[in-house]
Design a protein around this motif. Structure first.
Motif, PDB file in Angstrom:
ATOM      1  N   THR A  48      -6.547  -0.095 -15.149  1.00  0.00           N
ATOM      2  CA  THR A  48      -7.236   0.904 -14.339  1.00  0.00           C
ATOM      3  C   THR A  48      -7.275   0.482 -12.871  1.00  0.00           C
ATOM      4  O   THR A  48      -7.055   1.302 -11.972  1.00  0.00           O
ATOM      5  CB  THR A  48      -8.664   1.133 -14.865  1.00  0.00           C
ATOM      6  N   THR A  49      -7.523  -0.789 -12.623  1.00  0.00           N
ATOM      7  CA  THR A  49      -7.539  -1.293 -11.252  1.00  0.00           C
ATOM      8  C   THR A  49      -6.177  -1.136 -10.596  1.00  0.00           C
ATOM      9  O   THR A  49      -6.064  -0.658  -9.460  1.00  0.00           O
ATOM     10  CB  THR A  49      -7.969  -2.776 -11.229  1.00  0.00           C
ATOM     11  N   GLY A  50      -5.123  -1.547 -11.310  1.00  0.00           N
ATOM     12  CA  GLY A  50      -3.763  -1.414 -10.766  1.00  0.00           C
ATOM     13  C   GLY A  50      -3.412   0.027 -10.468  1.00  0.00           C
ATOM     14  O   GLY A  50      -2.842   0.340  -9.408  1.00  0.00           O
ATOM     15  N   LEU A  51      -3.750   0.917 -11.371  1.00  0.00           N
ATOM     16  CA  LEU A  51      -3.476   2.337 -11.180  1.00  0.00           C
ATOM     17  C   LEU A  51      -4.266   2.894  -9.991  1.00  0.00           C
ATOM     18  O   LEU A  51      -3.727   3.648  -9.168  1.00  0.00           O
ATOM     19  CB  LEU A  51      -3.800   3.118 -12.455  1.00  0.00           C
ATOM     20  N   THR A  52      -5.523   2.511  -9.874  1.00  0.00           N
ATOM     21  CA  THR A  52      -6.355   2.974  -8.764  1.00  0.00           C
ATOM     22  C   THR A  52      -5.798   2.513  -7.422  1.00  0.00           C
ATOM     23  O   THR A  52      -5.703   3.302  -6.472  1.00  0.00           O
ATOM     24  CB  THR A  52      -7.805   2.481  -8.937  1.00  0.00           C
ATOM     25  N   VAL A  53      -5.416   1.258  -7.331  1.00  0.00           N
ATOM     26  CA  VAL A  53      -4.846   0.730  -6.086  1.00  0.00           C
ATOM     27  C   VAL A  53      -3.550   1.463  -5.752  1.00  0.00           C
ATOM     28  O   VAL A  53      -3.309   1.846  -4.606  1.00  0.00           O
ATOM     29  CB  VAL A  53      -4.623  -0.792  -6.175  1.00  0.00           C
ATOM     30  N   TYR A  54      -2.713   1.689  -6.750  1.00  0.00           N
ATOM     31  CA  TYR A  54      -1.444   2.382  -6.514  1.00  0.00           C
ATOM     32  C   TYR A  54      -1.695   3.799  -5.982  1.00  0.00           C
ATOM     33  O   TYR A  54      -1.084   4.217  -5.005  1.00  0.00           O
ATOM     34  CB  TYR A  54      -0.616   2.443  -7.796  1.00  0.00           C
ATOM     35  N   VAL A  55      -2.594   4.526  -6.635  1.00  0.00           N
ATOM     36  CA  VAL A  55      -2.877   5.903  -6.216  1.00  0.00           C
ATOM     37  C   VAL A  55      -3.454   5.924  -4.801  1.00  0.00           C
ATOM     38  O   VAL A  55      -3.002   6.706  -3.945  1.00  0.00           O
ATOM     39  CB  VAL A  55      -3.844   6.596  -7.211  1.00  0.00           C
ATOM     40  N   ILE A  56      -4.448   5.076  -4.528  1.00  0.00           N
ATOM     41  CA  ILE A  56      -5.094   5.105  -3.213  1.00  0.00           C
ATOM     42  C   ILE A  56      -4.149   4.662  -2.106  1.00  0.00           C
ATOM     43  O   ILE A  56      -4.073   5.285  -1.055  1.00  0.00           O
ATOM     44  CB  ILE A  56      -6.386   4.243  -3.230  1.00  0.00           C
ATOM     45  N   HIS A  60      -0.615   4.224  -2.223  1.00  0.00           N
ATOM     46  CA  HIS A  60       0.737   4.776  -2.146  1.00  0.00           C
ATOM     47  C   HIS A  60       0.813   6.291  -2.256  1.00  0.00           C
ATOM     48  O   HIS A  60       1.696   6.898  -1.673  1.00  0.00           O
ATOM     49  CB  HIS A  60       1.624   4.115  -3.203  1.00  0.00           C
ATOM     50  N   LEU A  61      -0.088   6.879  -2.996  1.00  0.00           N
ATOM     51  CA  LEU A  61      -0.060   8.337  -3.138  1.00  0.00           C
ATOM     52  C   LEU A  61      -0.970   9.037  -2.122  1.00  0.00           C
ATOM     53  O   LEU A  61      -0.624  10.089  -1.612  1.00  0.00           O
ATOM     54  CB  LEU A  61      -0.424   8.751  -4.563  1.00  0.00           C
ATOM     55  N   LEU A  62      -2.122   8.431  -1.852  1.00  0.00           N
ATOM     56  CA  LEU A  62      -3.072   9.034  -0.917  1.00  0.00           C
ATOM     57  C   LEU A  62      -2.970   8.429   0.479  1.00  0.00           C
ATOM     58  O   LEU A  62      -3.579   8.931   1.423  1.00  0.00           O
ATOM     59  CB  LEU A  62      -4.516   8.887  -1.442  1.00  0.00           C
ATOM     60  N   GLY A  63      -2.229   7.332   0.626  1.00  0.00           N
ATOM     61  CA  GLY A  63      -2.020   6.715   1.924  1.00  0.00           C
ATOM     62  C   GLY A  63      -3.218   5.985   2.505  1.00  0.00           C
ATOM     63  O   GLY A  63      -3.326   5.828   3.704  1.00  0.00           O
ATOM     64  N   GLY A  64      -4.123   5.531   1.634  1.00  0.00           N
ATOM     65  CA  GLY A  64      -5.334   4.849   2.112  1.00  0.00           C
ATOM     66  C   GLY A  64      -5.120   3.407   2.420  1.00  0.00           C
ATOM     67  O   GLY A  64      -4.145   2.771   2.317  1.00  0.00           O
TER      68      GLY A  64
END
Length: 143
Positions: A129-137, A139-143
């Motif tokens: 879940t942590t890895g997925l959250t970091v990836y989304v924030i 790489h996908l959301l540009g945070g």
């Protein structure tokens, strides 16, 4: 946001957490889960129960000042998020700790060391879940 890899500091911190977990199990027969220690200090079963929990929490809070005494500088802490987001994240962590019957230190450090199947499942879940959250924030959301 750049993440700096600090292998020596990370190794030292991990070793100290492991040593504390072993000492708590050896001396008190208790598992070192940070949220369980905090909850037990807030609603102690007895004065004796509160004393060791307060000592653990005091050690956690004074850690940066011990670091300062040894190095002459405080650890750098950057929080690039708004206060409201931090509060929301804290509430989510509290819900997760309750649903998962423990926190990362309880499951990841102590539970896995005891070969608990539930802790292996919990640790795998929060790591994924942590890895997925970091990836989304990042790489996908540009945070």
């Amino acid at each position: 946001m750049e993440t700096t890899f600090t292998p020596l500091a990370s190794l030292a911190g991990g070793a100290l957490i492991g040593l504390a977990a072993v000492c708590l199990m050896l001396l008190r027969g208790r598992i070192m889960g940070a949220t369980g220690i905090l909850a037990g200090a807030m609603w102690p079963a007895s004065r004796y129960d509160w004393t060791w929990r307060a000592a653990m929490l005091l050690g956690m809070v004074t850690g940066p000042w011990i670091y300062f005494a040894l190095t002459g500088r405080l650890p750098e802490i950057a929080v690039p998020s708004a206060t409201l987001l931090l509060i929301f994240g804290g509430v989510l962590v509290g819900i997760g700790v309750t649903l998962g019957s423990g926190c990362t230190s309880g499951h990841g450090v102590c539970g896995m060391a005891r070969l608990s199947p539930r802790s292996f499942a919990a640790t795998a879940t929060f790591m994924l879940t942590t890895g997925l959250t970091v990836y989304v924030i990042r790489h996908l959301l540009g945070g």
